[in-house]
Design an enzyme around this catalytic site. Structure first.
Site, PDB file in Angstrom:
ATOM      1  N   THR A 161       0.866  -1.187   0.000  1.00  0.00           N
ATOM      2  CA  THR A 161       0.000   0.000   0.000  1.00  0.00           C
ATOM      3  C   THR A 161       0.898   1.231   0.000  1.00  0.00           C
ATOM      4  O   THR A 161       1.953   1.248   0.641  1.00  0.00           O
ATOM      5  CB  THR A 161      -0.943   0.029   1.227  1.00  0.00           C
ATOM      6  OG1 THR A 161      -0.179   0.265   2.417  1.00  0.00           O
ATOM      7  CG2 THR A 161      -1.755  -1.245   1.348  1.00  0.00           C
ATOM      8  N   GLY A 162       0.482   2.243  -0.758  1.00  0.00           N
ATOM      9  CA  GLY A 162       1.330   3.424  -0.874  1.00  0.00           C
ATOM     10  C   GLY A 162       2.635   3.073  -1.558  1.00  0.00           C
ATOM     11  O   GLY A 162       3.722   3.410  -1.081  1.00  0.00           O
ATOM     12  N   GLY A 163       2.509   2.409  -2.713  1.00  0.00           N
ATOM     13  CA  GLY A 163       3.717   1.958  -3.424  1.00  0.00           C
ATOM     14  C   GLY A 163       4.002   2.733  -4.690  1.00  0.00           C
ATOM     15  O   GLY A 163       4.780   2.285  -5.527  1.00  0.00           O
ATOM     16  N   THR A 164       3.388   3.898  -4.834  1.00  0.00           N
ATOM     17  CA  THR A 164       3.518   4.609  -6.114  1.00  0.00           C
ATOM     18  C   THR A 164       4.771   5.474  -6.221  1.00  0.00           C
ATOM     19  O   THR A 164       5.170   5.860  -7.315  1.00  0.00           O
ATOM     20  CB  THR A 164       2.278   5.494  -6.369  1.00  0.00           C
ATOM     21  OG1 THR A 164       2.038   6.290  -5.202  1.00  0.00           O
ATOM     22  CG2 THR A 164       1.060   4.650  -6.673  1.00  0.00           C
ATOM     23  N   GLY A 194       8.543   7.019  -3.774  1.00  0.00           N
ATOM     24  CA  GLY A 194       9.318   6.965  -2.529  1.00  0.00           C
ATOM     25  C   GLY A 194       9.665   5.546  -2.098  1.00  0.00           C
ATOM     26  O   GLY A 194       9.929   4.675  -2.921  1.00  0.00           O
ATOM     27  N   GLY A 228       7.889   3.190  -0.833  1.00  0.00           N
ATOM     28  CA  GLY A 228       6.951   2.147  -1.270  1.00  0.00           C
ATOM     29  C   GLY A 228       7.326   1.634  -2.654  1.00  0.00           C
ATOM     30  O   GLY A 228       7.356   0.416  -2.900  1.00  0.00           O
ATOM     31  N   TYR A 261       0.524  13.456  13.368  1.00  0.00           N
ATOM     32  CA  TYR A 261       1.135  12.394  12.557  1.00  0.00           C
ATOM     33  C   TYR A 261       1.794  11.340  13.443  1.00  0.00           C
ATOM     34  O   TYR A 261       1.551  10.136  13.290  1.00  0.00           O
ATOM     35  CB  TYR A 261       2.161  13.019  11.606  1.00  0.00           C
ATOM     36  CG  TYR A 261       3.021  12.015  10.884  1.00  0.00           C
ATOM     37  CD1 TYR A 261       2.510  11.280   9.814  1.00  0.00           C
ATOM     38  CD2 TYR A 261       4.344  11.794  11.271  1.00  0.00           C
ATOM     39  CE1 TYR A 261       3.298  10.346   9.147  1.00  0.00           C
ATOM     40  CE2 TYR A 261       5.143  10.878  10.610  1.00  0.00           C
ATOM     41  CZ  TYR A 261       4.614  10.151   9.550  1.00  0.00           C
ATOM     42  OH  TYR A 261       5.392   9.226   8.899  1.00  0.00           O
TER      43      TYR A 261
HETATM   44  N1  LIG Z   1       9.990  10.347   3.895  1.00  0.00           N
HETATM   45  C1  LIG Z   1      10.262  10.363   5.179  1.00  0.00           C
HETATM   46  O1  LIG Z   1      11.175  11.063   5.634  1.00  0.00           O
HETATM   47  C2  LIG Z   1       9.459   9.507   6.146  1.00  0.00           C
HETATM   48  C3  LIG Z   1       9.913   9.404   7.451  1.00  0.00           C
HETATM   49  C4  LIG Z   1       9.258   8.581   8.337  1.00  0.00           C
HETATM   50  C5  LIG Z   1       8.170   7.844   7.934  1.00  0.00           C
HETATM   51  N2  LIG Z   1       7.717   7.970   6.670  1.00  0.00           N
HETATM   52  C6  LIG Z   1       6.585   7.110   6.289  1.00  0.00           C
HETATM   53  O2  LIG Z   1       7.057   6.229   5.295  1.00  0.00           O
HETATM   54  C7  LIG Z   1       6.021   5.907   4.373  1.00  0.00           C
HETATM   55  C8  LIG Z   1       6.458   6.233   2.956  1.00  0.00           C
HETATM   56  O3  LIG Z   1       6.812   7.607   2.903  1.00  0.00           O
HETATM   57  P1  LIG Z   1       7.307   8.304   1.546  1.00  0.00           P
HETATM   58  O4  LIG Z   1       8.026   9.535   1.953  1.00  0.00           O
HETATM   59  O5  LIG Z   1       8.004   7.295   0.714  1.00  0.00           O
HETATM   60  O6  LIG Z   1       5.977   8.673   0.753  1.00  0.00           O
HETATM   61  P2  LIG Z   1       4.646   9.488   1.158  1.00  0.00           P
HETATM   62  O7  LIG Z   1       4.633  10.787   0.485  1.00  0.00           O
HETATM   63  O8  LIG Z   1       4.447   9.456   2.634  1.00  0.00           O
HETATM   64  O9  LIG Z   1       3.548   8.589   0.408  1.00  0.00           O
HETATM   65  C9  LIG Z   1       3.590   7.227   0.557  1.00  0.00           C
HETATM   66  C10 LIG Z   1       2.543   6.564  -0.273  1.00  0.00           C
HETATM   67  O10 LIG Z   1       1.307   6.673   0.425  1.00  0.00           O
HETATM   68  C11 LIG Z   1       0.305   6.858  -0.548  1.00  0.00           C
HETATM   69  N3  LIG Z   1      -0.871   7.443   0.068  1.00  0.00           N
HETATM   70  C12 LIG Z   1      -1.002   8.632   0.716  1.00  0.00           C
HETATM   71  N4  LIG Z   1      -2.263   8.781   1.138  1.00  0.00           N
HETATM   72  C13 LIG Z   1      -2.927   7.659   0.755  1.00  0.00           C
HETATM   73  C14 LIG Z   1      -4.257   7.205   0.883  1.00  0.00           C
HETATM   74  N5  LIG Z   1      -5.195   7.923   1.503  1.00  0.00           N
HETATM   75  N6  LIG Z   1      -4.589   6.010   0.360  1.00  0.00           N
HETATM   76  C15 LIG Z   1      -3.678   5.257  -0.284  1.00  0.00           C
HETATM   77  N7  LIG Z   1      -2.408   5.633  -0.445  1.00  0.00           N
HETATM   78  C16 LIG Z   1      -2.046   6.819   0.067  1.00  0.00           C
HETATM   79  C17 LIG Z   1       0.955   7.734  -1.607  1.00  0.00           C
HETATM   80  O11 LIG Z   1       0.262   7.564  -2.819  1.00  0.00           O
HETATM   81  P3  LIG Z   1      -0.309   8.776  -3.696  1.00  0.00           P
HETATM   82  O12 LIG Z   1       0.736   9.816  -3.794  1.00  0.00           O
HETATM   83  O13 LIG Z   1      -0.655   8.103  -4.972  1.00  0.00           O
HETATM   84  O14 LIG Z   1      -1.515   9.251  -2.966  1.00  0.00           O
HETATM   85  C18 LIG Z   1       2.338   7.103  -1.685  1.00  0.00           C
HETATM   86  O15 LIG Z   1       2.347   6.029  -2.576  1.00  0.00           O
HETATM   87  C19 LIG Z   1       4.800   6.694   4.843  1.00  0.00           C
HETATM   88  O16 LIG Z   1       4.016   5.872   5.671  1.00  0.00           O
HETATM   89  C20 LIG Z   1       5.408   7.825   5.648  1.00  0.00           C
HETATM   90  O17 LIG Z   1       4.512   8.327   6.609  1.00  0.00           O
HETATM   91  C21 LIG Z   1       8.331   8.767   5.756  1.00  0.00           C
END
Ligand SMILES: NC(=O)c1ccc[n+]([C@@H]2O[C@H](COP(=O)([O-])OP(=O)(O)OC[C@H]3O[C@@H](n4cnc5c(N)ncnc54)[C@H](OP(=O)(O)O)[C@@H]3O)[C@@H](O)[C@H]2O)c1
Length: 259
Positions: free
Chosen positions: A13-16, A18, A20, A151
């Site tokens: 889930t959320g694999g589009t 970053g 994922g 968050y």
């Molecule tokens: N980047 C960081 O520094 C960081 C640090 C700590 C934890 N995290 C966590 O790590 C995970 C990945 O983070 P990331 O930075 O790679 O990307 P992200 O911007 O948090 O998005 C992750 C994915 O979640 C999807 N998504 C968001 N809202 C959604 C919804 N309502 N239903 C289904 N999909 C949804 C997005 O898809 P769409 O864009 O298509 O909506 C995207 O594929 C997340 O859980 C984030 O909270 C990130």
């Protein structure tokens, strides 16, 4: 030579984009067939293009919608049948300090991150194979970051029910683990609506605050998540930090001193 995920079926889930997407690529490279979800049509389309010709199914499914979660379970059953590895990686983060948090943004954090993660596992539970695995993406919550209270609370809930689910899945030999990222240089930096300037600032902040002196990469988080899913066959109920020491009691100043 057969890959580490040959014959395996997975859902991310959320694999589009970053981390994922990096998990998805690792699974596909290893030979798995993967259902990938996201919410935003533009990023979904970009992912479809990037993954064209692979054993992937990129579908729109809003993790905050119970109807979408139920439809996802039906689709997964039709397209791939069973699920060996489930990665609950989707996330929503909006930077707001206490006074700026509205009921709407609070609900959004908890609906997407906590409720969405929980009911995704519940809906896919009947499809999970004996000996399979679930990997959640949480966050390096052992160190506070101002502006992230709603968050962090929603992700803390994920960490809490991941522990209980690890116990509930024991009889079926399904391991439940989490990766807890620190600052990771993904396209969004995990944050909704950052301008390119704000993103650059956030990366800079990550470089400063992280004891290892830099933000991590999507691939580094994916490597940990894939390890937990596939190779960590004697590990369950583990939350593996992938944070360059951010939440591990080390000071970024110590690293700066040695440069
Ligand atoms: N980047 C960081 O520094 C960081 C640090 C700590 C934890 N995290 C966590 O790590 C995970 C990945 O983070 P990331 O930075 O790679 O990307 P992200 O911007 O948090 O998005 C992750 C994915 O979640 C999807 N998504 C968001 N809202 C959604 C919804 N309502 N239903 C289904 N999909 C949804 C997005 O898809 P769409 O864009 O298509 O909506 C995207 O594929 C997340 O859980 C984030 O909270 C990130």
């Amino acid at each position: 030579m057969s890959g580490r995920f040959e014959g395996k079926k997975a859902v991310v889930t959320g694999g589009t984009h970053g981390m994922g997407l990096a998990i998805v690529r690792g699974l596909l490279d290893g030979g798995a067939e993967v259902v990938v979800t996201g919410r935003n049509e533009k990023t979904l389309e970009e992912a479809r293009t990037a993954l064209k010709g692979t054993k992937s199914h990129v579908v729109r499914s809003d993790a905050a919608s119970m109807a979408d979660i139920a439809a996802l379970a039906d689709l997964v059953q039709q397209r791939i049948g069973l699920v060996d590895h489930l990665f609950v990686n989707h996330g929503y983060a909006h930077f707001s300090e206490l006074a700026e948090v509205t009921e709407e943004s609070w609900d959004r954090h908890f609906n997407v991150n906590a409720k969405g993660a929980f009911f995704t596992v519940q809906a896919l539970d009947p499809l999970l194979t004996k000996g399979g695995s679930v990997v959640f993406t949480t966050v390096a919550n052992d160190r506070v970051f101002p502006g992230m209270s709603a968050y962090s609370g929603s992700k803390e809930a994920v960490g809490a029910f991941a522990h209980v689910l690890a116990g509930e899945f024991l009889p079926r030999g399904i391991r439940v683990n989490s990766v807890a990222p620190g600052f990771i240089a993904t396209p969004s930096m995990g944050m909704i609506g950052l301008t390119p300037e704000q993103r650059a600032e956030f990366v800079e902040e990550g470089n400063r605050a992280t004891p290892m002196g830099r933000a991590g990469t999507s691939e580094e988080v994916a490597a940990a998540a894939l390890f937990l899913a596939a190779e960590a066959t004697f590990s369950t109920n583990v939350e593996l930090a992938v944070d360059g020491g951010f939440a591990q009691g080390l000071s970024a100043e110590w690293a700066a001193d040695s440069h």
